[in-house]
Design a protein around this motif. Structure first.
Motif, mmCIF file in Angstrom:
data_model
loop_
_atom_site.group_PDB
_atom_site.id
_atom_site.type_symbol
_atom_site.label_atom_id
_atom_site.label_comp_id
_atom_site.label_asym_id
_atom_site.label_seq_id
_atom_site.Cartn_x
_atom_site.Cartn_y
_atom_site.Cartn_z
ATOM 1 N N LEU A 133 9.012 -8.922 5.370
ATOM 2 C CA LEU A 133 8.010 -9.070 6.430
ATOM 3 C C LEU A 133 7.669 -10.541 6.658
ATOM 4 O O LEU A 133 7.534 -10.995 7.798
ATOM 5 C CB LEU A 133 6.739 -8.295 6.067
ATOM 6 C CG LEU A 133 6.803 -6.770 6.120
ATOM 7 C CD1 LEU A 133 5.507 -6.175 5.576
ATOM 8 C CD2 LEU A 133 7.047 -6.287 7.536
ATOM 9 N N ILE A 134 7.511 -11.284 5.562
ATOM 10 C CA ILE A 134 7.202 -12.707 5.667
ATOM 11 C C ILE A 134 8.342 -13.431 6.380
ATOM 12 O O ILE A 134 8.123 -14.255 7.275
ATOM 13 C CB ILE A 134 6.944 -13.321 4.280
ATOM 14 C CG1 ILE A 134 5.693 -12.701 3.648
ATOM 15 C CG2 ILE A 134 6.784 -14.834 4.374
ATOM 16 C CD1 ILE A 134 5.425 -13.157 2.222
ATOM 17 N N ALA A 188 0.861 -1.194 0.000
ATOM 18 C CA ALA A 188 0.000 0.000 0.000
ATOM 19 C C ALA A 188 0.890 1.234 0.000
ATOM 20 O O ALA A 188 1.977 1.215 0.580
ATOM 21 C CB ALA A 188 -0.913 0.016 1.227
ATOM 22 N N ARG A 189 0.428 2.260 -0.652
ATOM 23 C CA ARG A 189 1.226 3.486 -0.702
ATOM 24 C C ARG A 189 1.365 4.082 0.699
ATOM 25 O O ARG A 189 0.377 4.244 1.412
ATOM 26 C CB ARG A 189 0.572 4.490 -1.652
ATOM 27 C CG ARG A 189 0.486 3.970 -3.073
ATOM 28 C CD ARG A 189 0.298 5.075 -4.084
ATOM 29 N NE ARG A 189 0.117 4.515 -5.427
ATOM 30 C CZ ARG A 189 1.117 4.067 -6.185
ATOM 31 N NH1 ARG A 189 2.346 4.117 -5.730
ATOM 32 N NH2 ARG A 189 0.881 3.564 -7.382
ATOM 33 N N ARG A 190 2.611 4.332 1.059
ATOM 34 C CA ARG A 190 2.961 4.850 2.392
ATOM 35 C C ARG A 190 2.446 3.934 3.506
ATOM 36 O O ARG A 190 2.228 4.359 4.634
ATOM 37 C CB ARG A 190 2.448 6.284 2.576
ATOM 38 C CG ARG A 190 3.022 7.263 1.565
ATOM 39 C CD ARG A 190 2.717 8.712 1.930
ATOM 40 N NE ARG A 190 1.283 8.957 2.053
ATOM 41 C CZ ARG A 190 0.473 9.190 1.024
ATOM 42 N NH1 ARG A 190 0.958 9.203 -0.212
ATOM 43 N NH2 ARG A 190 -0.803 9.418 1.201
ATOM 44 N N ARG A 191 2.220 2.684 3.151
ATOM 45 C CA ARG A 191 1.733 1.669 4.110
ATOM 46 C C ARG A 191 0.428 2.110 4.799
ATOM 47 O O ARG A 191 0.190 1.800 5.970
ATOM 48 C CB ARG A 191 2.804 1.364 5.164
ATOM 49 C CG ARG A 191 4.018 0.637 4.601
ATOM 50 C CD ARG A 191 4.928 0.121 5.713
ATOM 51 N NE ARG A 191 5.966 -0.741 5.176
ATOM 52 C CZ ARG A 191 7.166 -0.330 4.798
ATOM 53 N NH1 ARG A 191 7.462 0.971 4.876
ATOM 54 N NH2 ARG A 191 8.066 -1.171 4.349
ATOM 55 N N ILE A 192 -0.422 2.793 4.061
ATOM 56 C CA ILE A 192 -1.737 3.191 4.573
ATOM 57 C C ILE A 192 -2.779 2.233 4.010
ATOM 58 O O ILE A 192 -2.882 2.059 2.799
ATOM 59 C CB ILE A 192 -2.078 4.639 4.169
ATOM 60 C CG1 ILE A 192 -1.045 5.608 4.766
ATOM 61 C CG2 ILE A 192 -3.486 5.005 4.619
ATOM 62 C CD1 ILE A 192 -1.211 7.036 4.291
ATOM 63 N N HIS A 193 -3.547 1.589 4.882
ATOM 64 C CA HIS A 193 -4.529 0.603 4.465
ATOM 65 C C HIS A 193 -5.518 1.176 3.449
ATOM 66 O O HIS A 193 -6.045 2.279 3.643
ATOM 67 C CB HIS A 193 -5.346 0.086 5.658
ATOM 68 C CG HIS A 193 -4.562 -0.764 6.611
ATOM 69 N ND1 HIS A 193 -3.591 -0.255 7.426
ATOM 70 C CD2 HIS A 193 -4.624 -2.100 6.875
ATOM 71 C CE1 HIS A 193 -3.089 -1.229 8.176
ATOM 72 N NE2 HIS A 193 -3.696 -2.358 7.857
ATOM 73 N N THR A 194 -5.786 0.417 2.392
ATOM 74 C CA THR A 194 -6.920 0.730 1.532
ATOM 75 C C THR A 194 -8.189 0.269 2.239
ATOM 76 O O THR A 194 -8.134 -0.430 3.259
ATOM 77 C CB THR A 194 -6.800 0.009 0.183
ATOM 78 O OG1 THR A 194 -6.883 -1.418 0.405
ATOM 79 C CG2 THR A 194 -5.490 0.337 -0.516
ATOM 80 N N ALA A 195 -9.348 0.640 1.697
ATOM 81 C CA ALA A 195 -10.619 0.205 2.301
ATOM 82 C C ALA A 195 -10.706 -1.315 2.311
ATOM 83 O O ALA A 195 -11.161 -1.918 3.297
ATOM 84 C CB ALA A 195 -11.785 0.802 1.524
ATOM 85 N N ASN A 246 5.410 -1.496 1.063
ATOM 86 C CA ASN A 246 5.156 -0.302 0.266
ATOM 87 C C ASN A 246 4.789 -0.653 -1.169
ATOM 88 O O ASN A 246 5.100 -1.745 -1.650
ATOM 89 C CB ASN A 246 6.397 0.599 0.242
ATOM 90 C CG ASN A 246 6.230 1.800 1.173
ATOM 91 O OD1 ASN A 246 5.143 2.368 1.287
ATOM 92 N ND2 ASN A 246 7.304 2.171 1.849
ATOM 93 N N LEU A 247 4.132 0.255 -1.849
ATOM 94 C CA LEU A 247 3.920 0.172 -3.290
ATOM 95 C C LEU A 247 4.721 1.295 -3.935
ATOM 96 O O LEU A 247 4.615 2.448 -3.531
ATOM 97 C CB LEU A 247 2.429 0.348 -3.650
ATOM 98 C CG LEU A 247 1.516 -0.866 -3.607
ATOM 99 C CD1 LEU A 247 0.127 -0.466 -4.087
ATOM 100 C CD2 LEU A 247 2.036 -2.013 -4.436
ATOM 101 N N ASN A 248 5.516 0.925 -4.976
ATOM 102 C CA ASN A 248 6.261 1.974 -5.659
ATOM 103 C C ASN A 248 5.418 2.592 -6.776
ATOM 104 O O ASN A 248 4.232 2.275 -6.928
ATOM 105 C CB ASN A 248 7.596 1.435 -6.193
ATOM 106 C CG ASN A 248 7.404 0.367 -7.262
ATOM 107 O OD1 ASN A 248 6.335 0.219 -7.848
ATOM 108 N ND2 ASN A 248 8.462 -0.383 -7.524
ATOM 109 N N ALA A 249 6.027 3.458 -7.563
ATOM 110 C CA ALA A 249 5.287 4.175 -8.617
ATOM 111 C C ALA A 249 4.731 3.240 -9.678
ATOM 112 O O ALA A 249 3.768 3.568 -10.371
ATOM 113 C CB ALA A 249 6.199 5.213 -9.265
ATOM 114 N N ASN A 250 5.328 2.048 -9.806
ATOM 115 C CA ASN A 250 4.864 1.055 -10.791
ATOM 116 C C ASN A 250 3.925 0.025 -10.180
ATOM 117 O O ASN A 250 3.700 -1.033 -10.762
ATOM 118 C CB ASN A 250 6.069 0.343 -11.425
ATOM 119 C CG ASN A 250 6.954 1.298 -12.193
ATOM 120 O OD1 ASN A 250 6.455 2.161 -12.907
ATOM 121 N ND2 ASN A 250 8.266 1.145 -12.034
#
Length: 300
Positions: free
Chosen positions: A132-133, A95-102, A119-123
């Motif tokens: 993390l795993i 997720a972008r900036r590690r902020i949860h989506t809905a 994190n999610l990058n621009a691509n």
């Protein structure tokens, strides 16, 4: 001679004491239940299941019933690890900036599920998920929190996570998704795990659907939780009459979970009665199950 006999007697006493300690330790180990956890690389899941069922890896082109699928995975693990208890399901996504989506927030609210975000990058590529795993697998194995790990993923970078967990005595079982062509899991990962199994199209088909117009619509719009709960109780009463008490009483030890096939039948029948799609609506799905369980438990 007498001194030698005394030494032998002392040695025999120490051996008896050691054997007693070993027996006590083995007895404690025998009383400790086995524990398993499920680790889901959501990036792999969406890509492989989307390709298999919807013909695309683009998340925007299909819906994934994550709650239903997680329940199906829990049910499958319960069958495979019959003498073991579930610790929890770990769901790894980006997720972008590690902020949860809905959607991720809805998954995080499910019982026995822990969402971990990279994190999610621009691509739109995940970054940090593999680490993390590895961190969770290694930590849980090191502290003897799990004896078995079911890992749904395919990236070669997960090899180090598998090795780390195995180094502390945990067994790692690789779960995969059928690939229409070739393989979607790295060979080094397949070589490293203790066992591997692949789930086919029939397993994922109930939980993945292409995005189209809603299957059901009503003039009144979205039903309330109480409406859905009532329908759940209605279906339970109907099933009791049709399937018999002995068949449904077998479900009670699994509360609050339903076997995947039963849960899917419940969903389909409820959508028909409501004339409204419950796919992807976790709160209404929970209300449906609550109504179903409430009625069953009043009968037994």
């Amino acid at each position: 001679m007498e001194a030698m006999n005394d030494d032998l007697a002392a040695l025999s006493a120490r051996i008896d004491h050691t054997n007693e300690l070993l027996q006590r330790m083995l007895a404690e180990v025998a009383k400790t239940p086995s524990t398993h956890a499920i680790f889901v690389d959501a990036g792999y899941l969406y890509a492989a299941a989307g390709r298999l069922v919807a013909g695309t890896e683009d998340r925007r082109a299909f819906d994934l019933d994550a709650e239903g699928l997680i329940d199906a995975l829990i049910d499958k693990a319960r069958t495979i690890f019959a003498d073991s208890r579930l610790l929890r399901v770990y769901w790894y996504d980006g997720a972008r900036r590690r902020i949860h989506t809905a959607e991720q927030q809805t998954i995080a609210e499910l019982p026995d599920v822990k969402v971990r975000l990279g994190n999610l990058n621009a691509n739109n590529q995940q970054k940090g998920v593999d680490s993390l795993i590895r961190s969770d697998l290694e930590s849980l194995a090191r502290h003897r929190a799990i004896s078995d790990a079911a890992l749904l993923g395919g990236d070669e970078d997960l090899v180090s996570a598998v090795e780390a967990a195995q180094g502390y005595g945990a067994r790692v079982h690789l779960w995969g998704i059928e690939a229409p062509e070739g393989r979607n899991q790295a060979e080094p990962l397949l070589w490293e795990v203790d066992s591997q199994r692949t789930f086919d199209l029939d397993f994922f088909k109930p939980y993945v659907s292409r995005r189209t117009a809603p299957a059901y619509e009503t003039a009144a719009g979205r039903p309330t939780r109480e409406d859905v709960r009532f329908v759940g109780a209605q279906i339970a009463a109907k099933w009791l009459a049709a399937r018999g008490r002995d068949t449904l009483v077998e479900l009670l030890p699994g509360h609050p979970y339903l076997p995947g096939s039963v849960d899917q039948d419940l969903l389909v029948e409820a959508e028909g009665l409501l004339q409204y799609s419950l796919r992807g609506q976790a709160d209404l799905r929970r209300a449906l199950r609550d109504g179903f369980w409430d009625h069953l438990r009043t009968q037994y």
